[in-house]
Design a protein around this motif. Sequence first.
Motif, PDB file in Angstrom:
ATOM      1  N   HIS A  17      -1.374  -6.276   6.584  1.00 38.51           N
ATOM      2  CA  HIS A  17      -1.034  -5.019   7.253  1.00 38.51           C
ATOM      3  C   HIS A  17       0.040  -4.249   6.486  1.00 38.51           C
ATOM      4  N   HIS A  34       7.637   0.270  12.603  1.00 34.70           N
ATOM      5  CA  HIS A  34       6.301  -0.272  12.853  1.00 34.70           C
ATOM      6  C   HIS A  34       6.032  -1.546  12.046  1.00 34.70           C
ATOM      7  N   HIS A  68      -0.043  -0.280   4.812  1.00 36.07           N
ATOM      8  CA  HIS A  68       0.822   0.860   5.141  1.00 36.07           C
ATOM      9  C   HIS A  68       1.647   1.336   3.953  1.00 36.07           C
TER      10      HIS A  68
HETATM   11 FE    FE Z   1      -0.220  -0.323  11.443  1.00 38.29          FE
END
Ligand code: FE
Length: 450
Positions: A152, A60, A156
Motif C-alpha cells: 500500500h 493515511h 501511494h
Molecule cells: Fe490508501
Amino acid sequence: MAKMTEIAIATDRFLDRRAAVDWYRANRRRSAELFEIVAPEAHHDRPIPLRNPIVFYEGHLPAFSVNTLLKRGLRDPGINPPFEVLFERGIDPEDVSAVPGASAGWPSRDEIQAYGRAADRAIIEALETRDVMREDNPVLRRGLAALTILEHEPMHQETLRYMWHRLPYEKKRTPRGSPKPVLGGNPPAREAVRIPAGRATLGAKREEVPFGWDNEFEGHVVEVPEFEIDVHDVTNQDFLEFVGSAGYDREDLWSEEGWQWRVENDVRHPHFWERRDGEWVWRGQFHEFPLPPAWPVFVSHAEASAYARWRDSRLPTEAEFHRAAYGTPSGDERSYPWGEEPPDHSRGNFDFARWDPVPVGSFRAGASAWGLHDLLGNGWEWTSTVFGPFSGFEPMASYPVYSTDFFDGRHWVMKGGSLATAKTLLRRSFRNWFRGDYPYVYATFRCVKG
Ligand code: FE
Ligand code: AVJ
C-alpha cells in the motif's frame, strides 16, 4: 509463472521478519523524503481538487497500516482511534462539488508526524515479534495483512508524486542528486506489429503468488483474436498532430462523457502541456521543458480514446495488452515482457529512478517478444476494458473495500507501470484503474487495429 523472488518474503508457513521490517522501513524513509520536498506552508494545500489535502496522506499511510495489520489483523485496540477514522481512506468523487469541506478539521503536521512515529514503532514491533501469519485468521493467512501494508505504501508514493507534480515550483524543492532529465530528439518512426491469435493469462491463481490485491484473482486464460498494435506509446509529437487537426473540437471523435468533460473544463490539450509565448512546454516535476517530442504523451482515457478514433484505431483491451506484453510466438507466456529476470533499471523507467519520463524506446533490454517497448514503466497504459471483477473475485480480508466501490462502470483498467511505480508492483497480474476523465496520473496509451 516464475516466482517473484524480489518479494518472496512470505511462503505458506514462513514470513521473513527481517525482510518485512527492512521493506517497511525503506517504504517509510521514501515517504518521508517525499513529504520533505513540499514547503512547510503547503502541507495543507490540495494540489488535486478531487483528492484530500497533502496532510491527509501523511496520516493515511501509518493509519492504514495500523487499521490493517494491528486492528483488523491482530485485533489490537489501535493507537489513536479518531485518527484511524479520519485517515482511514482517500476519496474519489465524481466532481469537485462532491469533495468534502476544505482544510477545516485536519490536525497539525506535528501531531500527524508524532502519530506516524508511534505507529511505526508498533508496526515494527508487530512484524518482529507478533504472530502475523496465522492459518486460522483470513486477515493473516499467508501474511496477507503484512503484505497489504507493504504494498500500500509504495502505491501511494506514486499518488504523492503525481500530486506534487501539480504544485507550483515555488512550493517544492528538488532533492539533491536528482537525475538530469533526458529530453531526447525526435521519436522513432511510428510502427505497428501484428500479433497472431493466441492465449493470454489474466490475473493470477491465489496459490501461485505470495500476494495479490483482490482484483487480480482468479487467474484465467482468454483467447485473443489477431490484432495489430503500436510498437511505441503515442508520443507528444504524435499527439501534437491531433491537437493541430482540431481533435479537441471534433465531437464525433469523443465518447459522450469524454466530450462533456472536454467542454465543461474547456480542455484543449494534455494536462502536462502548457502554452508559453506561442510555444508548447511540458510541465515537469521540477522544471518546464520545451515539449519533448519523443516522450510518451500523458492524457486521460477520454483524450486517449479520441486520439485513437482519429487514427482510425482503438485502445487495446486488457487481454490484448497481456498478449502483446507477455505472450510469445512460441505460445509460452512470460512473467515480464523481457522474460523471467526481475525488473532493474536497464528494463524501463520505473521504481522512482526519475521525476519525469524519457523518450519512448529507450530500453532495448525491456522489449517484449514481439518487439514492443516500454510496456512496464514510463507511463501506465490505458485500455478499453472497464474495471471489473474477474470470475472468482472475493473482497480481500485485509482490506475488503480495495476494489468493490470502483466496479461501477466508470473506471478503466490501466496496465504496465509508470516512472513512479515501485518495482514490487510490476507483476503481470497487477491492475490499476482510474476514472476516464482523470488527467493527473502518468498514463499514456498505444493504438490497436483489428
Ligand atoms: Fe490508501
Ligand atoms: C489502485 C491507484 C487506483 O490510489 O485510489 C490506495 C490505490 N487504494 N489506497 C488509489 C489505493 C487504497 C488506488 N489505485
